[in-house]
Design an enzyme around this catalytic site. Structure first.
Site, PDB file in Angstrom:
ATOM      1  N   HIS A  99       0.828  -1.244  -0.094  1.00 47.60           N
ATOM      2  CA  HIS A  99      -0.223   0.161  -0.128  1.00 47.60           C
ATOM      3  C   HIS A  99       0.524   1.070  -0.029  1.00 47.60           C
ATOM      4  CE1 HIS A  99       0.621  -0.735   4.053  1.00 47.60           C
ATOM      5  NE2 HIS A  99       0.791   0.527   4.483  1.00 47.60           N
TER       6      HIS A  99
ATOM      7  N   ASP B 176      -5.495  -2.379  -2.738  1.00 51.28           N
ATOM      8  CA  ASP B 176      -4.998  -1.867  -2.805  1.00 51.28           C
ATOM      9  C   ASP B 176      -3.372  -1.909  -3.887  1.00 51.28           C
ATOM     10  OD1 ASP B 176      -3.399  -3.694  -1.648  1.00 51.28           O
ATOM     11  OD2 ASP B 176      -1.880  -3.153  -0.560  1.00 51.28           O
TER      12      ASP B 176
ATOM     13  N   ASP C  75      -3.632  -7.395  -1.970  1.00 51.42           N
ATOM     14  CA  ASP C  75      -4.344  -8.023  -1.154  1.00 51.42           C
ATOM     15  C   ASP C  75      -5.110  -7.512   0.052  1.00 51.42           C
ATOM     16  OD1 ASP C  75      -2.128  -6.998   0.051  1.00 51.42           O
ATOM     17  OD2 ASP C  75      -1.280  -8.082   0.434  1.00 51.42           O
ATOM     18  N   ARG C  76      -5.680  -6.491  -0.460  1.00 47.43           N
ATOM     19  CA  ARG C  76      -6.770  -5.017   0.704  1.00 47.43           C
ATOM     20  C   ARG C  76      -7.606  -5.106   0.166  1.00 47.43           C
ATOM     21  NH1 ARG C  76      -3.362  -0.741   4.465  1.00 47.43           N
ATOM     22  NH2 ARG C  76      -1.538  -1.986   4.475  1.00 47.43           N
TER      23      ARG C  76
ATOM     24  N   ASP D 196      -0.541  -3.841  -4.297  1.00 46.65           N
ATOM     25  CA  ASP D 196      -1.217  -5.369  -4.683  1.00 46.65           C
ATOM     26  C   ASP D 196      -1.931  -6.434  -4.616  1.00 46.65           C
ATOM     27  OD1 ASP D 196      -0.690  -4.961  -1.853  1.00 46.65           O
ATOM     28  OD2 ASP D 196       0.905  -7.057  -1.732  1.00 46.65           O
TER      29      ASP D 196
HETATM   30  C1  VG1 Z   1       0.207  -3.053   7.780  1.00 44.81           C
HETATM   31  C2  VG1 Z   1      -0.992  -2.920   8.552  1.00 44.81           C
HETATM   32  C3  VG1 Z   1      -1.005  -4.618   8.950  1.00 44.81           C
HETATM   33  C4  VG1 Z   1      -0.720  -5.052   7.074  1.00 44.81           C
HETATM   34  C5  VG1 Z   1       0.344  -4.897   6.859  1.00 44.81           C
HETATM   35  C6  VG1 Z   1       0.663  -5.242   5.490  1.00 44.81           C
HETATM   36  O1  VG1 Z   1       0.989  -3.241   9.002  1.00 44.81           O
HETATM   37  O2  VG1 Z   1      -1.254  -2.163   9.881  1.00 44.81           O
HETATM   38  O3  VG1 Z   1      -2.635  -4.576   9.139  1.00 44.81           O
HETATM   39  O4  VG1 Z   1      -1.030  -6.334   7.463  1.00 44.81           O
HETATM   40  O5  VG1 Z   1       0.336  -3.460   6.885  1.00 44.81           O
HETATM   41  O6  VG1 Z   1       0.322  -5.055   4.056  1.00 44.81           O
HETATM   42  P1  VG1 Z   1       1.737  -2.599   9.599  1.00 44.81           P
HETATM   43  O7  VG1 Z   1       3.398  -2.342  10.549  1.00 44.81           O
HETATM   44  O8  VG1 Z   1       2.622  -1.330   8.930  1.00 44.81           O
HETATM   45  O9  VG1 Z   1       1.158  -1.096  10.776  1.00 44.81           O
HETATM   46  V1  VG1 Z   1       0.357  -4.854   2.856  1.00 44.81           V
HETATM   47  O10 VG1 Z   1      -1.178  -4.805   2.297  1.00 44.81           O
HETATM   48  O11 VG1 Z   1       1.115  -3.177   3.633  1.00 44.81           O
HETATM   49  O12 VG1 Z   1       1.021  -6.007   2.383  1.00 44.81           O
HETATM   50 CO    CO Z   2      -1.277  -5.064   0.236  1.00 47.57          CO
END
Ligand code: VG1
Ligand code: CO
Length: 641
Positions: free
Chosen positions: A168, A348, A352-353, A350
């Site tokens: 994201h 997002d 996945d969101r 990639d």
């Molecule tokens: C964030 C989110 C977390 C998610 C991670 C990866 O992490 O809070 O819930 O699993 O991003 O998502 P953090 O440590 O920044 O809070 V993605 O779609 O960026 O792979």
């Molecule tokens: Co993602």
């Protein structure tokens, strides 16, 4: 015909440049050409290139994310990608009892530096003797599609995948690039793996690569092979097949395509110029027969069209508006609800969101998860097994899922943040021969939702889950009658279970020292200190408990500490509330403090406020207690989602 790398980049740039005429990303430019075998091995040699360790290669919540210039070697570390990939491969080899992995997928979300990194990585893999390297045509695949391909392509022979994404985070020059590794069942590498990788990155003295090979044409027809050495071949693969098949196993595509044509139903999907766009096109247009007009920004672009590809209220503002919502997620009173799409969604970078909205109704990710759980009968993946056998949420996500799990008597787990912590629960039977929790449902407050169909969160899966829920809610509604809407389903859910008001304040780009001071203060004064002396202020909101979250994996017993600080509160009415603090593990510079706010409201008459309004006094109380402004100099968050 063989294109030089320059012309590939040019072709890709043409396709993905803002001036490209349509929203239609068509990776199959070479449709007319037949796959062929290109032998490069006669000119290549394996080289062992000396290098020195590079500091700071510790993967965070999901992979290693750094500014693109760091990966490009422009910040002084010439072999940044090579060092990281060699350390990664050495870790995978060690875990594989000394055998170099045989089959590895290399794919990315299409962000700036995607194609160049793929070329470098292929050479390092070949130099190390990885025999079978799969690259999706066009170099682009969503993260859930990669997870599917690891699990099922050629019977699931892949040992893992190197995924080029910072998810994201924004892309383009000056923005982020990232790499993560997923293992043989499609799950993100766990902390045991990433800790080892980090150790190796600090000890590395050389990497292997091949010299004398020309670049691979990433847009060559599927089935094209490039023999890089006598022992190592790259194959261009179809990005879509396994993923679409996996989705077809979860949902009733035939019924959904009928529902898609029902008067009153329409979808609006925002791909945010990420990797999910081409997959959305396949699913919604080719499989379900929805019109082109349902897609927004579904052509992947290296800079995501300069947007921040995070599907939340702030960054998917256009979609949010088109769904009749104000910026805080409440219904915009001026919107003509009847004229809006029935379902709105975004993915997002990639893929996945997911963001889910109905006409004039934003569904928070935590509510979405709880609603999917309660409506499992609408989703064949769950209904064919009599419902989920296990559910989980990340600790900072709201308790909306908990109450449904309790009512339905489903085993429930609260895990640390990051999808990797769901992997063991989903594979408890297949990998550990323990209690089977599949079909499994899980999610995070950060717009991540999914199940055990793969080992990643899955943006399109969530949209199809909601479309299925809408379809079931309308099965007894006569043609011509108005459809039951997302907001009806959500309101009914709250009336039954109560509403968990929820929102998140993010303080981005805070100095690391200041962010650590906030966390230390909470730890020292509240978790380790005596909170009985802290009185309620004029809001009447009282601090009742403080703790730091640590996790013991119920499947393999591994332990993880310092996963978030929780302050529990009580309102004068007796209603419980809580605030969680964490430092982000996905940033590439400075620190981001996340403050997660949640308040339960059982009274149906009080369910129609906007979340930030309902949580304002809790936020004020929480900010004052942790001295946010004093310690960070910030009087407001960067973004509220
Ligand atoms: C964030 C989110 C977390 C998610 C991670 C990866 O992490 O809070 O819930 O699993 O991003 O998502 P953090 O440590 O920044 O809070 V993605 O779609 O960026 O792979
Ligand atoms: Co993602």
């Amino acid at each position: 015909m063989k294109l030089s790398f320059g012309s590939i980049v040019a072709a890709f740039a043409l396709l993905s440049s803002p001036s490209a005429s349509t929203d239609a990303f068509v990776p199959k430019q070479h449709k007319a050409f037949q796959p062929r075998s290109v032998v490069l091995s006669s000119t290549t040699t394996v080289a062992d290139v000396p290098t020195t360790p590079i500091q700071g290669m510790k993967p965070g919540t999901s992979g290693l994310r750094k500014k693109v210039e760091v990966w490009q070697g422009k910040e002084g570390d010439k072999y940044y990608v090579e060092n990281f990939i060699q350390s990664l491969l050495d870790t995978a080899t060690e875990k594989n009892e000394g055998n170099v992995p045989e089959t590895i997928i290399v794919a990315g979300d299409g962000r700036y530096y995607n194609d160049e990194a793929i070329q470098i990585i292929c050479k390092v893999l070949a130099g190390n003797g990885v025999s079978n390297i799969w690259i999706p045509q066009g170099g682009i695949m969503s993260t859930p599609a990669v997870s599917s391909a690891i699990r099922t392509r050629e019977g699931g022979i892949a040992d893992g995948a190197i995924i080029l994404t910072a998810s994201h985070n924004p892309g383009g020059p000056g923005e982020d690039f990232g790499i993560k590794y997923n293992e043989a069942f499609g799950q993100p590498a766990g902390e045991d793996f990433t800790d080892k990788l980090y150790e190796k990155s600090l000890e590395i003295s050389s990497f292997k690569t091949i010299e004398g090979a020309s670049d691979i044409d990433l847009n060559a027809p599927e089935g094209t092979t490039y023999q890089l050495t006598d022992a190592s071949t790259v194959t261009i693969i179809d990005p879509f097949k396994e993923y679409i098949d996996v989705l077809k196993g979860c949902f009733d595509f035939e019924a959904l395509s009928k529902f898609a044509k029902r008067p009153g139903f329409s979808l609006l999907f925002d791909g945010m110029h990420g990797a999910g766009g081409p997959f959305a096109r396949k699913v919604f247009l080719e499989e379900l027969g929805l019109p082109e007009s349902c897609l927004l920004r579904c052509d992947p672009r290296p800079d995501f069209g300069k947007c921040h590809p995070d599907p939340n209220l702030a960054y998917a503002a256009d979609l949010v508006k088109k769904m009749g919502l104000a910026a805080d997620g409440s219904a915009d009173p001026s919107a003509d609800i009847a004229a809006l799409p029935a379902l709105g969604a975004a993915n997002d970078g990639d893929g996945d969101r997911n963001l889910i909205a109905g006409a004039g109704c934003f569904v928070t990710p935590s509510d979405s998860l709880a609603l999917i759980c309660d409506n499992w009968r609408a989703i064949p993946h769950f209904s064919k097994s009599g419902g989920p056998k296990g559910v989980a949420r990340s600790m900072p996500s709201s308790g909306a899922l908990d109450v449904v799990a309790e009512a339905l008597d489903i085993p429930f787990f609260s895990t640390p943040t990051g999808w990797k912590f769901f992997g063991n629960l989903m594979s408890s039977k297949e990998l550990f021969d323990k209690t089977d929790y599949t079909p499994f449902l899980c999610g995070e407050e950060s717009f991540g939702t999914g199940s055990d169909h793969i080992r990643e969160k899955d943006g399109l899966w969530a949209v199809l889950a909601w479309m299925s829920i809408l379809m079931k809610a309308n099965e007894d509604v006569a043609e011509g009658e108005p459809l039951v809407q997302v907001r009806d389903i959500v309101n009914e859910h709250w009336a039954k279970y109560g509403r968990h008001y929820y929102c998140r304040y993010d303080y981005e780009g805070v100095e690391s020292d200041a962010a650590n001071k906030v966390m230390d203060l909470i730890r020292e004064e509240f978790v380790d200190g005596d909170i009985s002396t802290i009185l309620a202020d004029e809001s009447g909101i009282k601090l009742t408990a403080a703790e730091e979250f640590a996790y013991t994996d119920p499947v393999d017993g591994s332990q993880t500490s310092k996963q978030g600080l929780t302050l529990s509160f009580e309102y004068p009415s007796g209603d419980p509330a809580r605030v969680v603090y964490r430092l982000s593990g996905t940033g590439s510079a400075g620190a981001t403090i996340r403050m997660y706010l949640e308040k339960f409201e059982g009274d149906k008459a009080k369910h129609d406020q906007s979340a930030p309004t309902a949580l304002k006094s809790l936020a004020d109380r929480a900010l004052q207690l942790v001295k946010m402004e004093e310690l960070t100099g910030r009087d407001s968050p960067t973004v509220i989602t």
